[in-house]
Scaffold this active site. Structure first.
Site, short mmCIF file in Angstrom:
data_model
loop_
_atom_site.label_atom_id
_atom_site.label_comp_id
_atom_site.label_asym_id
_atom_site.label_seq_id
_atom_site.Cartn_x
_atom_site.Cartn_y
_atom_site.Cartn_z
N GLY A 13 -50.68 -41.27 -8.76
CA GLY A 13 -51.43 -41.30 -7.50
C GLY A 13 -52.09 -39.96 -7.21
O GLY A 13 -52.13 -39.07 -8.07
N PHE A 150 -48.89 -42.23 16.06
CA PHE A 150 -49.29 -43.53 16.59
C PHE A 150 -49.51 -44.49 15.42
O PHE A 150 -50.27 -44.20 14.51
CB PHE A 150 -50.59 -43.35 17.40
CG PHE A 150 -51.03 -44.58 18.15
CD1 PHE A 150 -50.77 -44.72 19.51
CD2 PHE A 150 -51.70 -45.61 17.50
CE1 PHE A 150 -51.18 -45.84 20.20
CE2 PHE A 150 -52.10 -46.75 18.19
CZ PHE A 150 -51.83 -46.86 19.54
N GLN A 152 -47.18 -45.54 13.24
CA GLN A 152 -46.35 -45.29 12.04
C GLN A 152 -44.86 -45.21 12.35
O GLN A 152 -44.16 -44.34 11.81
CB GLN A 152 -46.79 -43.99 11.36
CG GLN A 152 -48.14 -44.10 10.64
CD GLN A 152 -48.31 -43.02 9.60
OE1 GLN A 152 -48.11 -41.85 9.89
NE2 GLN A 152 -48.67 -43.40 8.39
N TYR A 155 -43.16 -45.64 8.90
CA TYR A 155 -43.40 -44.53 7.98
C TYR A 155 -42.72 -43.25 8.48
O TYR A 155 -42.06 -42.54 7.72
CB TYR A 155 -44.91 -44.34 7.86
CG TYR A 155 -45.39 -43.29 6.89
CD1 TYR A 155 -45.60 -43.59 5.55
CD2 TYR A 155 -45.67 -41.99 7.32
CE1 TYR A 155 -46.07 -42.63 4.66
CE2 TYR A 155 -46.16 -41.03 6.44
CZ TYR A 155 -46.35 -41.35 5.11
OH TYR A 155 -46.83 -40.40 4.24
N ILE A 188 -53.80 -35.10 3.50
CA ILE A 188 -54.31 -34.65 2.21
C ILE A 188 -55.30 -35.70 1.71
O ILE A 188 -55.03 -36.91 1.81
CB ILE A 188 -53.16 -34.50 1.18
CG1 ILE A 188 -51.99 -33.68 1.75
CG2 ILE A 188 -53.67 -33.93 -0.13
CD1 ILE A 188 -52.29 -32.26 2.11
#
Ligand code: CAA
Ligand code: NAP
Length: 248
Positions: A13, A150, A152, A155, A188
């Site tokens: 990735g 907001f 997530q 995650y 990133i």
């Protein structure tokens, strides 16, 4: 003994590729883990591209969210390369949604790929590292595991969980030559970030004091330092690399 072996999950990735290349630059024998829904040709193409760029990096298939697949992946690498001395738990996904709309599936997918994976992979690598009395475990978390975001809850919870994991395991293996650290990237420029809507990303970018998104290589250099011998006294730490977006 030959070169130390480094396994980077999610190695094909955006951030993973940069980590693989930087570890190869530092003399590690690097293996990039991939899943890609079992698309082996895609991984073979990635390997060929690295070779064309002068990097000899192996690839290994495995779904890190699945214990059996993780085991097959790790066993295959140890059989072929002899050991795994550096484990970079970098594989991860997003399934962004406001909490009121979030499904159990979105919650589970993220917890499994981003946190259960860390358990799956680390438990397979830790005993050989203990036997060798040398090891480096580097967990790729996120600025959003530190500050929340907001959309997530899944995650951010998984990425925050990595910190507790890192600090606990670091204590358990510190006397055995093994360090365990977390790197928390900010936003990133990879396909993960490119998936955010333009208007939302623009707003997020405006909150980064450095005034731009980060580059994968800026994460890779930090990971390769943590993997090195001179970093032996750094353990249980978190390195935030986010352009000043969140400081604490
Ligand atoms: N803060 C406060 N309110 C917000 C908001 C924010 N940041 N964003 C949207 N809202 C409001 C809207 O104005 C709207 O309000 P009303 O209902 O009063 O009109 C409401 O929230 C919209 O709610 P929805 O549930 O309908 O939201 P949505 O479906 O339109 O979008 C989302 C939700 C997909 C999560 C979207 O907000 C989004 O993509 N956010 C970005 C999330 C993000 O940063 N992801 C990072 C991915 S990259 C990564 O994860 C790497 C890393 O580690 C950094
Ligand atoms: P990316 O390009 O989408 O890479 C994610 C990688 O994870 C892919 O190579 C993918 O492999 C792999 N992966 C996902 N699920 C997997 C599974 N079940 N088994 C094995 N591999 C799996 O995204 P990225 O930006 O480089 O992200 C890398 C890591 O950095 C992630 O953990 C992410 O959360 C974290 N991070 C990213 C940012 C950012 O701004 N980009 C910021 C903070 C943290 P396949 O494609 O082969 O399936």
């Amino acid at each position: 003994m030959g070169s130390k072996v480094a396994l980077v999950t999610g190695g094909t990735g955006g951030i993973g590729s940069a980590i693989c290349r930087e570890l190869a630059n530092q003399g590690f024998n690097v293996v990039a883990g991939y899943n890609s829904g079992g698309n082996h040709e895609k991984a073979a193409n990635w390997k060929a591209q690295q070779a064309a760029d002068g990097f000899d990096i192996d690839v290994a298939y495995g779904d890190v969210s699945d214990p059996a697949s993780s085991e097959a992946c790790v066993n295959g690498i140890i059989e072929k390369h002899g050991s795994i001395d550096v484990l970079v738990n970098n594989a991860g996904i997003t399934r962004d949604s406001t909490f009121r709309k979030m499904t159990l599936e979105q919650w589970d997918e993220v917890m499994n790929a981003n946190l259960r994976s860390v358990f799956n992979m680390t438990r397979l690598c830790i005993n050989p590292m203990l036997e060798n009395k040398w090891g480096r475990i580097i967990n790729i978390s996120s600025v959003n595991g530190q500050k929340g975001q907001f959309g997530q809850t899944n995650y951010a919870a998984a990425k925050a969980g990595m910190h507790g994991f890192t600090k606990s395991l670091a204590q358990e293996v510190a006397s055995k030559g093994i360090t365990v650290n977390t790197v928390s990237p900010g936003y990133i420029l990879t396909s993960m970030v490119a998936a955010i809507g333009d208007d939302i990303l623009e707003k997020i970018a405006s909150t980064i004091p450095v005034g731009r998104l980060g580059q994968p290589e800026e994460i890779a250099h930090a990971v390769s330092y943590l993997a090195s011998d001179p970093a032996a006294f750094i353990t249980g730490s978190n390195l935030a690399i986010n352009g000043g977006q969140h400081m604490f």
